[in-house]
Design an enzyme around this catalytic site. Structure first.
Site, PDB file in Angstrom:
ATOM      1  N   THR A  61      -9.007  -6.372   0.949  1.00  0.00           N
ATOM      2  CA  THR A  61     -10.194  -5.649   1.415  1.00  0.00           C
ATOM      3  C   THR A  61     -11.444  -6.209   0.735  1.00  0.00           C
ATOM      4  O   THR A  61     -12.511  -6.293   1.346  1.00  0.00           O
ATOM      5  CB  THR A  61     -10.038  -4.139   1.130  1.00  0.00           C
ATOM      6  OG1 THR A  61      -8.774  -3.727   1.674  1.00  0.00           O
ATOM      7  CG2 THR A  61     -11.138  -3.326   1.768  1.00  0.00           C
ATOM      8  N   SER A  99     -21.160 -15.216  13.153  1.00  0.00           N
ATOM      9  CA  SER A  99     -20.627 -13.992  12.561  1.00  0.00           C
ATOM     10  C   SER A  99     -20.806 -14.017  11.046  1.00  0.00           C
ATOM     11  O   SER A  99     -20.444 -15.004  10.386  1.00  0.00           O
ATOM     12  CB  SER A  99     -19.138 -13.910  12.933  1.00  0.00           C
ATOM     13  OG  SER A  99     -18.513 -12.825  12.298  1.00  0.00           O
ATOM     14  N   LYS A 122     -16.705   8.781  10.991  1.00  0.00           N
ATOM     15  CA  LYS A 122     -17.116   8.809   9.584  1.00  0.00           C
ATOM     16  C   LYS A 122     -18.167   9.909   9.421  1.00  0.00           C
ATOM     17  O   LYS A 122     -17.799  11.061   9.306  1.00  0.00           O
ATOM     18  CB  LYS A 122     -17.549   7.416   9.142  1.00  0.00           C
ATOM     19  CG  LYS A 122     -16.367   6.411   9.284  1.00  0.00           C
ATOM     20  CD  LYS A 122     -16.651   5.058   8.720  1.00  0.00           C
ATOM     21  CE  LYS A 122     -15.639   4.008   9.113  1.00  0.00           C
ATOM     22  NZ  LYS A 122     -14.306   4.154   8.563  1.00  0.00           N
ATOM     23  N   THR A 137     -19.416   4.540  14.976  1.00  0.00           N
ATOM     24  CA  THR A 137     -18.181   5.329  14.966  1.00  0.00           C
ATOM     25  C   THR A 137     -18.510   6.812  15.031  1.00  0.00           C
ATOM     26  O   THR A 137     -19.591   7.231  14.607  1.00  0.00           O
ATOM     27  CB  THR A 137     -17.346   5.055  13.693  1.00  0.00           C
ATOM     28  OG1 THR A 137     -16.091   5.731  13.808  1.00  0.00           O
ATOM     29  CG2 THR A 137     -18.036   5.543  12.430  1.00  0.00           C
ATOM     30  N   LYS A 149     -16.869 -19.964  17.636  1.00  0.00           N
ATOM     31  CA  LYS A 149     -17.437 -19.081  16.611  1.00  0.00           C
ATOM     32  C   LYS A 149     -17.904 -19.892  15.407  1.00  0.00           C
ATOM     33  O   LYS A 149     -17.347 -20.950  15.093  1.00  0.00           O
ATOM     34  CB  LYS A 149     -16.423 -18.024  16.162  1.00  0.00           C
ATOM     35  CG  LYS A 149     -15.227 -18.583  15.421  1.00  0.00           C
ATOM     36  CD  LYS A 149     -14.485 -17.486  14.688  1.00  0.00           C
ATOM     37  CE  LYS A 149     -13.503 -18.036  13.689  1.00  0.00           C
ATOM     38  NZ  LYS A 149     -12.421 -18.831  14.236  1.00  0.00           N
ATOM     39  N   SER A 156     -19.670  -2.002   3.889  1.00  0.00           N
ATOM     40  CA  SER A 156     -19.183  -0.758   3.292  1.00  0.00           C
ATOM     41  C   SER A 156     -18.569  -0.918   1.916  1.00  0.00           C
ATOM     42  O   SER A 156     -18.428   0.061   1.197  1.00  0.00           O
ATOM     43  CB  SER A 156     -18.165  -0.124   4.221  1.00  0.00           C
ATOM     44  OG  SER A 156     -17.000  -0.917   4.269  1.00  0.00           O
ATOM     45  N   THR A 209      -5.686   5.310  27.479  1.00  0.00           N
ATOM     46  CA  THR A 209      -6.075   6.698  27.760  1.00  0.00           C
ATOM     47  C   THR A 209      -7.372   7.037  27.041  1.00  0.00           C
ATOM     48  O   THR A 209      -7.570   6.645  25.887  1.00  0.00           O
ATOM     49  CB  THR A 209      -4.943   7.633  27.284  1.00  0.00           C
ATOM     50  OG1 THR A 209      -3.754   7.272  27.989  1.00  0.00           O
ATOM     51  CG2 THR A 209      -5.270   9.090  27.565  1.00  0.00           C
ATOM     52  N   HIS A 249     -21.203   2.383   9.158  1.00  0.00           N
ATOM     53  CA  HIS A 249     -21.422   3.087   7.896  1.00  0.00           C
ATOM     54  C   HIS A 249     -22.857   3.591   7.765  1.00  0.00           C
ATOM     55  O   HIS A 249     -23.323   3.861   6.653  1.00  0.00           O
ATOM     56  CB  HIS A 249     -21.035   2.204   6.708  1.00  0.00           C
ATOM     57  CG  HIS A 249     -19.560   1.994   6.664  1.00  0.00           C
ATOM     58  ND1 HIS A 249     -18.687   2.889   6.085  1.00  0.00           N
ATOM     59  CD2 HIS A 249     -18.782   1.027   7.210  1.00  0.00           C
ATOM     60  CE1 HIS A 249     -17.443   2.465   6.234  1.00  0.00           C
ATOM     61  NE2 HIS A 249     -17.469   1.334   6.917  1.00  0.00           N
ATOM     62  N   ARG A 286       0.829  -1.212   0.000  1.00  0.00           N
ATOM     63  CA  ARG A 286       0.000   0.000   0.000  1.00  0.00           C
ATOM     64  C   ARG A 286       0.862   1.261   0.000  1.00  0.00           C
ATOM     65  O   ARG A 286       1.800   1.364   0.788  1.00  0.00           O
ATOM     66  CB  ARG A 286      -0.901   0.025   1.234  1.00  0.00           C
ATOM     67  CG  ARG A 286      -1.953  -1.044   1.173  1.00  0.00           C
ATOM     68  CD  ARG A 286      -2.907  -0.960   2.353  1.00  0.00           C
ATOM     69  NE  ARG A 286      -4.113  -1.714   2.037  1.00  0.00           N
ATOM     70  CZ  ARG A 286      -4.747  -2.494   2.886  1.00  0.00           C
ATOM     71  NH1 ARG A 286      -4.330  -2.621   4.121  1.00  0.00           N
ATOM     72  NH2 ARG A 286      -5.823  -3.144   2.518  1.00  0.00           N
TER      73      ARG A 286
HETATM   74  C1  PLP Z   1     -17.706  -1.889   9.357  1.00  0.00           C
HETATM   75  C2  PLP Z   1     -16.658  -1.153  10.121  1.00  0.00           C
HETATM   76  N1  PLP Z   1     -16.613  -1.289  11.455  1.00  0.00           N
HETATM   77  C3  PLP Z   1     -15.690  -0.635  12.194  1.00  0.00           C
HETATM   78  C4  PLP Z   1     -14.761   0.192  11.597  1.00  0.00           C
HETATM   79  C5  PLP Z   1     -13.766   0.918  12.453  1.00  0.00           C
HETATM   80  O1  PLP Z   1     -14.163   2.258  12.615  1.00  0.00           O
HETATM   81  P1  PLP Z   1     -13.135   3.316  13.202  1.00  0.00           P
HETATM   82  O2  PLP Z   1     -12.540   3.998  12.016  1.00  0.00           O
HETATM   83  O3  PLP Z   1     -13.918   4.215  14.083  1.00  0.00           O
HETATM   84  O4  PLP Z   1     -12.105   2.539  13.962  1.00  0.00           O
HETATM   85  C6  PLP Z   1     -14.759   0.362  10.210  1.00  0.00           C
HETATM   86  C7  PLP Z   1     -13.766   1.261   9.581  1.00  0.00           C
HETATM   87  O5  PLP Z   1     -13.602   1.405   8.419  1.00  0.00           O
HETATM   88  C8  PLP Z   1     -15.733  -0.331   9.447  1.00  0.00           C
HETATM   89  O6  PLP Z   1     -15.764  -0.217   8.120  1.00  0.00           O
END
Ligand code: PLP
Length: 407
Positions: free
Chosen positions: A363, A137, A248, A245, A156, A189, A278, A217, A21
């Site tokens: 990815t 999962s 985003k 999150t 799992k 995503s 922290t 997302h 990358r």
């Molecule tokens: C589906 C999903 N969950 C969790 C995260 C992690 O989010 P953060 O950037 O807040 O660590 C991402 C980040 O791209 C994500 O796509």
């Protein structure tokens, strides 16, 4: 073997697989998003438009957010100076957690330094709370969920993506008295597809399983107050743990879970990823709280976001580009070849000042390489025209397929 040669070999493997990358160096300009200035490897600069960011609504530039952050820095300084347990719980953290609990209509919320950590810390801790827990999962869950589930020492089972029959069959195989949890996302995503949330919750009820949803997302963007797809569909109250999150659509940083007071209390007390680190800087918590509060009422921004994504998709479809369209705000254009995908991204950037990162394996699966566009309400008509024209030209120039993929 020397340590150096081991590092060389590890890096070479990535080069050989075409997975090494390189980061594009961009500086956003306050008040001018999605415009940014790129610094090239030779030190020269170029004006670019960011088309692949996850600041989906441009909230990272919003005056309400910036004012709250400035005020908090002036009032309290930079870092929190401690873990939540040892001097790092401030009025800003408490306020943000209250804002998030209210957003999701849950008793409580728990802040983490990111949603990655929230997923990892929570999912790796749950088996300590529910001995023998089996986690089911979705096969396309995010790396942070996979990581938390993998190292929790519990049992799992992976069910095929969004496949209710497979989920049911796997649940059936777990004895009735064993605790179970279904972990899934509301919007995946990379394709922008939605989970069948209601059907998953029905199955969870049938098998007495807990539910864990990642709305990373979706928060800020879906639902009357921006609480996500589960809110939009009137299902939020049926979900045990909601993950989101602040980095985003909310434009700042941090992650969280929202759940019952007892669940949050237990995770707070047992999760090393919450306890031994922290807490977020107070200014970050203040900015995030302002963003969450703002988006509870700014339905107009949410509408403009969806309208912008729909309009871009319509234009790309009009050109016959192979769009993956599941009706969400994410606009993935299928390329299906890692070299071409990278080449298209390079040409868009170098020749047109359009920055979209190629999305390659791991990815996404090999053969599904794509360009993933994220239109925001602050991408103007000229920027959209420039993108559409550049893609049209490149598609012809490279003789790429214009057939449409099924949505
Ligand atoms: C589906 C999903 N969950 C969790 C995260 C992690 O989010 P953060 O950037 O807040 O660590 C991402 C980040 O791209 C994500 O796509």
């Amino acid at each position: 073997m020397t340590y150096d040669s081991a590092l060389d070999a590890a890096l070479q493997r990535l080069h050989d697989e075409g997975r090494y990358r390189t980061f594009i160096d961009v500086e956003r300009e306050r008040g001018n998003f999605p415009h940014a200035v790129r610094t090239k490897p030779d030190g020269s600069t170029q004006d670019v438009t960011i088309w692949c960011g996850n600041d989906y609504l441009g909230m990272g530039q919003h005056p309400a957010v910036l004012d709250a952050m400035h005020e908090a820095i002036d009032a309290t300084g930079a870092g929190s100076g401690g873990t939540r347990n040892i001097s790092g719980t401030t009025v800003y953290h408490k306020r943000l957690e209250a804002e998030l609990a209210d957003l999701h209509r849950k008793d409580a919320a728990l802040l983490f330094t990111s949603a990655y950590i929230a997923n990892d810390a929570t999912l790796s801790t749950l088996p300590k709370l529910f001995p023998g827990l089996v986690i089911l999962s979705d096969s396309l869950n995010h790396a942070s969920m996979i990581e938390g589930i993998r190292r929790n020492g519990g049992d799992k089972r992976i069910f095929r993506h969004n496949d209710l029959d497979d989920l049911r069959a796997q649940l059936k195989a777990v004895p009735a008295n064993v605790p179970k949890l279904i972990a899934f996302e509301s919007i995946y995503s990379m394709d922008g597809d939605f989970a069948p949330i209601e059907a998953i919750l029905d199955i969870a009820d049938e098998y007495n399983a807990l539910t864990y949803i990642d709305e990373v997302h979706a928060v800020g963007m879906y639902g009357p107050r921006g609480a996500g797809v589960a809110e939009r569909d009137g299902l939020m109250g049926r979900i045990d743990i909601i993950n989101g999150t602040l980095a985003k659509a909310y434009g700042v940083m941090g992650g969280y879970i929202a759940a019952s007071a007892k669940m949050c209390d237990a995770i707070r007390s047992y999760a090393p990823g919450f306890i031994f680190t922290t807490s977020l800087p107070p200014a970050v918590a203040a900015g995030a709280a302002a963003s969450v509060a703002h988006l509870k009422t700014d339905t107009e921004l949410r509408k403009r976001h969806q309208d912008g994504a729909a309009a871009l998709k319509l234009r790309l479809k009009g050109l016959g580009l192979p769009l993956i369209d599941h009706g969400s705000h994410i606009v993935p254009v299928h390329v299906g070849d890692p070299v071409k995908c990278k080449m298209l991204s390079d040409r868009l950037l170098d020749d047109h000042g359009i920055y979209v990162q190629p999305i390659n394996f791991p990815t996404v699966p090999r053969g599904t390489e794509r360009l993933r566009f994220t239109p925001s309400p602050v991408h103007g008509p000229d920027q959209v025209d420039a993108l559409v024209n550049a893609l049209d030209g490149l598609w012809s120039h490279c003789a790429l397929n214009r057939a449409e993929l099924a949505g």
